[in-house]
Design an enzyme around this catalytic site. Sequence first.
Site, short mmCIF file in Angstrom:
data_model
loop_
_atom_site.label_atom_id
_atom_site.label_comp_id
_atom_site.label_asym_id
_atom_site.label_seq_id
_atom_site.Cartn_x
_atom_site.Cartn_y
_atom_site.Cartn_z
N LYS A 282 -7.64 21.60 -14.46
CA LYS A 282 -7.59 20.46 -15.36
C LYS A 282 -8.65 20.61 -16.45
O LYS A 282 -9.80 20.92 -16.17
CB LYS A 282 -7.84 19.17 -14.56
CG LYS A 282 -7.55 17.88 -15.27
CD LYS A 282 -7.71 16.72 -14.29
CE LYS A 282 -7.35 15.39 -14.91
NZ LYS A 282 -7.47 14.28 -13.93
N GLU A 368 -0.16 2.70 -2.50
CA GLU A 368 -0.41 1.26 -2.58
C GLU A 368 0.11 0.51 -1.36
O GLU A 368 -0.49 -0.48 -0.91
CB GLU A 368 0.22 0.69 -3.85
CG GLU A 368 -0.46 1.15 -5.14
CD GLU A 368 0.06 2.49 -5.64
OE1 GLU A 368 -0.42 2.96 -6.68
OE2 GLU A 368 0.96 3.07 -4.97
N ARG A 396 4.68 -1.86 -6.24
CA ARG A 396 5.11 -0.92 -5.20
C ARG A 396 4.79 -1.43 -3.80
O ARG A 396 5.36 -0.95 -2.81
CB ARG A 396 4.42 0.43 -5.42
CG ARG A 396 4.76 1.07 -6.75
CD ARG A 396 3.67 2.03 -7.21
NE ARG A 396 3.55 3.21 -6.39
CZ ARG A 396 4.00 4.41 -6.73
NH1 ARG A 396 4.62 4.59 -7.87
NH2 ARG A 396 3.83 5.44 -5.93
#
Length: 646
Positions: A282, A368, A396
């Site tokens: 990254k 979640e 969610r």
Amino acid sequence: MSLLENIRGPHDVKALDGEDLTDLAEEIRHFLVHAVARTGGHLGPNLGVVELTIALHRAFDSPADRILWDTGHQSYVHKLLTGRQDFSKLRGKGGLSGYPSREESEHDVIENSHASTVLGWADGLAKANQVLGRWNRHVVAVIGDGALTGGMAWEALNNIAAAKDRQLIIVVNDNARSYAPTIGGLADHLATLRTTDGYERALSWGKDAVLRVPVLGRPLYESLHGAKKGFKDTFAPQGMFEDLGLKYLGPIDGHDIAAVESALRRAKRFHGPVLVHCRTQKGRGYRPALEDEADRFHTVGVMNPLTCEPLSPSTGMSWTSVFGDEMLRIGAERPDVVAITAAMLHPVGLTKFAEAYPDRVWDVGIAEQHGAVSAAGLATGGLHPVFAVYATFLNRAFDQVLMDVALHRCGVTFVLDRAGVTGTDGPSHNGMWDMSILQVVPGLRIAAPRDAGQLRAQLREAVAVEDAPTVVRFPKETVGRDIPAVGRVGGMDVLARPDGADEGVNDGEGDGADVLFVAVGAMAEVGLDVAGLLRDRGTTCTVVDPRWVKPVDEALPGLAARHRLVAVAEDNSRTGGVGWAVSQALRDAGVDLPVRTFGIPEQFLAHAKRAEVLADLGLTPAEIAGRISEALARAEETAVKEESTA
């Protein structure tokens, strides 16, 4: 012209040779750093997938082959290679989306920017190809290692692995730096063998031959199979995926275009589900990103690409920082208060709390649902969990909020960051559904603070509730000024009353006014501006902040009865939101008044700055005041007609 400027589609990428591909990758990184610095956006993730994306578009034939991204914030390079190089308005009104967009290109499939969904999409698309006989089509799902922490991804893997002849390729973009890649000729040779038809036929023949051995066949096969698997697992971390039934290639250097392309072409030749594991970095190629230990420049604002200094410095505190500081203070006072985050410790403001109380905070990954259920367990065990999450992501976990937290009357506080219109991140990041979805949850209470002082106060009120779930929501923008109350009615703050109005309006017993304006949360400033505009037109207005919008304050119907019209402004869907709840409360109390709700219509909102979106929706003081005046005029006309016919 540069190589990048000559790229109009994947066919141009296929025409380049090895040296040109390396130069193209360098040009793309230079372009990304300078383009994203001008607009803001997801920089680090895209710097990490340059070579991977080039290899994908060389190995596959998009759009016939479907290339899917999870999540879509890593699709900038994909946009560049499919002919979209005008990044001048990236994430801005009328510009390119920060995520894949079907309106932009036939090469884009999934617009949803919620993580862990891509494998389900891929499973469905691969099944469709199989049913419709499209054997020459491939489905490629690019999923980050972070997204693999979501339960949905593993549900999909379970289904994908069950179909041995369904063409589906999973590319894991692993930038977590959690273990070293397997390198060398042996690993590459083993990977090549395992995805050739000849090897599969040899394995099948060997299995049949060994199993035909009398008595010893079965135990001999199991011993040999275990030895083979153990040997290969020594060289590559493939065991877990192979146990699921997936062929595994890798780990592969995700910045070696030739190696990635070779692996993808091998995966294509195997007519079944294959997982290609690519190690990436990254922020690759941009030192400031690599030196950013927090998130490798995951998202940046408008900045100087050389110094990385912001070109538009923040003019005040963010709502998130106010929450984070108050959580730290609460944590010092109450050792029972703990925190949960779903892979977003820093973005939701829990960094300071985690540094001070590392044993009292848990990052559950992009999970979640699990976070909500775990919170129920923590509450039942004697703690008070605060689950900080973006408002859109709580969608969610609705079933868990309803059936695990609320049904069991657990004292859990959900803090919803980025509530309401978020703007530049596009339709799936707007937190515009929570006050509608959560209206149906029995016992749950929702607070919508109007300013920093109220956020601090209402957060403390929320964590004091031990027998029901509480929700505290706030927007993405910088916190404005503190707005003082001029009175109180029930639990509501009166923010403005008509000039010369009886002080009794503060306790609900004085004279009323033409309009009762219910300003929800960050819409308080808008409410005050509306009241000023109405005053200039000779219309009197009382502005209240309900503070806790669910349940509706018991004093509100009585207060409303002394007005001619009720207006509700909320940064939420008009359907089922606070306006709906206020209307229902008035009907239940027998108060027959017109109610006008100013909120978000049932539509997905295009990306733009928050102020631009609100203006397009008519959620500005001038627009709201005008519509209230029109409603009052219509009501007067109706009253006159009724009197004349009486």
